[in-house]
Write an enzyme that holds these catalytic residues in place. Structure first.
Site, PDB file in Angstrom:
ATOM      1  N   ASN A 141       0.608  -0.997   0.209  1.00 31.32           N
ATOM      2  CA  ASN A 141      -0.016   0.126  -0.122  1.00 31.32           C
ATOM      3  C   ASN A 141       1.081   1.078  -0.090  1.00 31.32           C
ATOM      4  O   ASN A 141       1.917   1.139  -0.018  1.00 31.32           O
ATOM      5  CB  ASN A 141      -1.166  -0.407   1.333  1.00 31.32           C
ATOM      6  CG  ASN A 141      -0.752   0.059   2.752  1.00 31.32           C
ATOM      7  OD1 ASN A 141      -0.123   0.583   2.926  1.00 31.32           O
ATOM      8  ND2 ASN A 141      -0.480  -0.820   3.335  1.00 31.32           N
ATOM      9  N   LYS A 165     -14.236   2.236  14.533  1.00 31.33           N
ATOM     10  CA  LYS A 165     -13.195   1.367  14.441  1.00 31.33           C
ATOM     11  C   LYS A 165     -13.202   1.362  16.527  1.00 31.33           C
ATOM     12  O   LYS A 165     -12.274   0.496  17.040  1.00 31.33           O
ATOM     13  CB  LYS A 165     -12.400   2.027  14.676  1.00 31.33           C
ATOM     14  CG  LYS A 165     -11.627   1.619  12.363  1.00 31.33           C
ATOM     15  CD  LYS A 165     -10.953   1.887  11.488  1.00 31.33           C
ATOM     16  CE  LYS A 165     -11.700   1.624   9.932  1.00 31.33           C
ATOM     17  NZ  LYS A 165     -10.710   2.722   9.324  1.00 31.33           N
TER      18      LYS A 165
END
Ligand code: PMT
Length: 418
Positions: free
Chosen positions: A222, A350
């Protein structure tokens, strides 16, 4: 400097007020920066004495330091008038901390061998105060095995190594070996004095991407550069913490400053390295962009393009932060949320799903923040609060975030013990 960073900077400077610091200057072109270091220390109320090697006086006049420190400059080991006033033993006893900036390759070599052949080296041997060196030299001299061995020996003896930084050098070459900027040195002084808000704490930071191998040639990765995580490691070290940085593959140099870097490649390796560090960890900051999926199997041979389409079967990786947060003896857990949409909703989800103490949310997929840029903007969320950290350099944001983490940790311990 952004408002919050300015505030943090102010706190660091207050810690320096009325402290007694020896600035050692050795022979390097970076000696001109030490004049500013002395000026900034003095303007914050620090009592500064300057000790110069003979080499340093070829680059900058002692009179400059005398004017800026408002004290006589110390140069000679065997100087009757100096020994009668404040000789090397008195200086060594007087100091709360000693910082050698710039520290040349030669001085580092002499220090690591315990030489006492000039005033500065002798006082470093004689002092019980913490000592830091800020190396400044040509990048090949810095990379040389002899210098690296000398630096390692100093580190093993508890000497703090501030830097060096990477960039253009006075010799026209470029690389690792520049002295840190004065603001960076000032930010590290509280840690040297053992006074930062995370003094005595052990912090583990994860940073960078992970690479998940497909075959010996390809991997899934990434866009993370590691800049945010490395900045956090430095900010935590500057706040007085012992820091371990678990880093995925990235091009950034070792951050120095006593930070232990453990290099990993895959999410599985990062998981192993992070969990291994958890026993003594007080704060875990998960800034790494960890792969959520990896190939179910890794081909031992390069996959050939025999057909028009290729299907890779992926499986979930372990959620490192989730596992850390579920530990019985868990550290204070800080997660990041990298979002393209619905920042608050996703960040709070989250926070709850992983039972975190704090989430730092950043917008990704836009120019100038998130992945790979030098700047970022963060919105922090915790159970009953939120804080905006507007766009600034990743280092300034990291300093601000670490200060807030220290405040939240303190608050958590206070409520748990009340
Ligand atoms: O490295 P830079 O180029 O400076 O860029 C910085 C950054 C954008 C990578 C950084 O600021 C950031 O947002 N890091 C977290 C990226 C991420 O993976 O976010 P996430 O929303 O997918 O994951 C949430 C949290 O779980 C993160 O703290 C992540 O580290 C953690 N996680 C995720 C997956 C996994 N398998 N294990 C984890 O621990």
């Amino acid at each position: 400097m952004c408002g919050k960073a300015a505030l943090v900077h102010c706190c660091a400077m207050n810690i320096l007020t009325k402290r007694r610091i020896i600035v050692g200057v050795t022979g390097s072109i970076a000696a001109y920066k030490s004049a500013e270091l002395v000026r900034r220390l003095r303007s914050n109320g620090t009592d500064v004495r300057v000790a110069m090697t003979a080499g340093a006086t070829r680059f900058i006049a002692p009179l400059t330091f005398q004017a800026l420190s408002a004290n006589r400059v110390h140069q000679h080991l065997l100087d009757e008038s100096s020994e009668a006033a404040m000789g090397h033993i008195e200086l060594a006893r007087w100091a709360d901390a000693v910082i050698i900036a710039p520290a040349s390759a030669d001085f580092i070599a002499r220090l690591s061998h315990g030489r006492a052949d000039d005033l500065l080296a002798a006082l470093c041997l004689a002092t019980a105060a913490p000592v830091a060196v800020a190396p400044a030299m040509n990048h090949r001299m810095w990379a040389h095995a002899a210098t690296q061995e000398n630096v390692q020996r100093l580190q093993d003896r508890g000497v703090s190594i501030f830097g060096p930084a990477e960039g253009e050098q006075a010799c026209g070459e470029s690389g690792l070996g520049r002295m840190l900027e004065v603001t960076q040195l000032l930010a590290l002084m509280p840690a040297l004095l053992g006074d930062g808000p995370l003094r005595g704490r052990c912090v583990v930071v994860s940073a960078g991407p992970t690479y998940e191998d497909i075959d010996p040639v390809r991997f899934i990765g990434n866009r993370s550069s590691g800049k945010m995580g490395y900045a956090l490691a430095l900010a935590a070290a500057a706040a007085g913490a012992r820091v371990t940085l678990v880093s995925g593959p990235c091009a950034l140099p070792d951050p120095g400053c006593g930070i232990i870097r453990i290099s990993v490649r895959s999410a599985e390796q990062m998981y192993g390295a992070v969990l291994h560090e958890m026993e003594a960890c007080d704060i875990f900051i998960s800034a790494a962009a960890v792969a959520d999926y990896r190939p179910r199997s890794v081909s031992a041979h390069k996959i050939k393009k025999h057909s028009n389409a290729l299907t890779l079967e992926l499986e979930r990786t372990d959620d490192i932060l989730g596992q850390v947060s579920a530990l019985k003896q868990r550290p204070f857990c800080v997660g990041f949320a990298a979002e393209t949409d619905d920042l608050e909703e996703n960040a709070r989800a989250k926070l709850n799903a992983k039972s975190l103490d704090l989430v730092a949310a950043n917008q990704v997929g836009v120019a100038g923040s998130g992945f790979d840029s030098d700047e970022n903007a963060l919105t922090l969320y915790w159970r009953d609060g939120t804080r905006q950290l507007p766009r600034a350099s990743k280092q300034a944001l990291a300093t601000a975030l670490v200060t807030i983490i220290a405040e939240r940790l303190h608050e958590k311990y206070r409520t748990e013990n009340s």
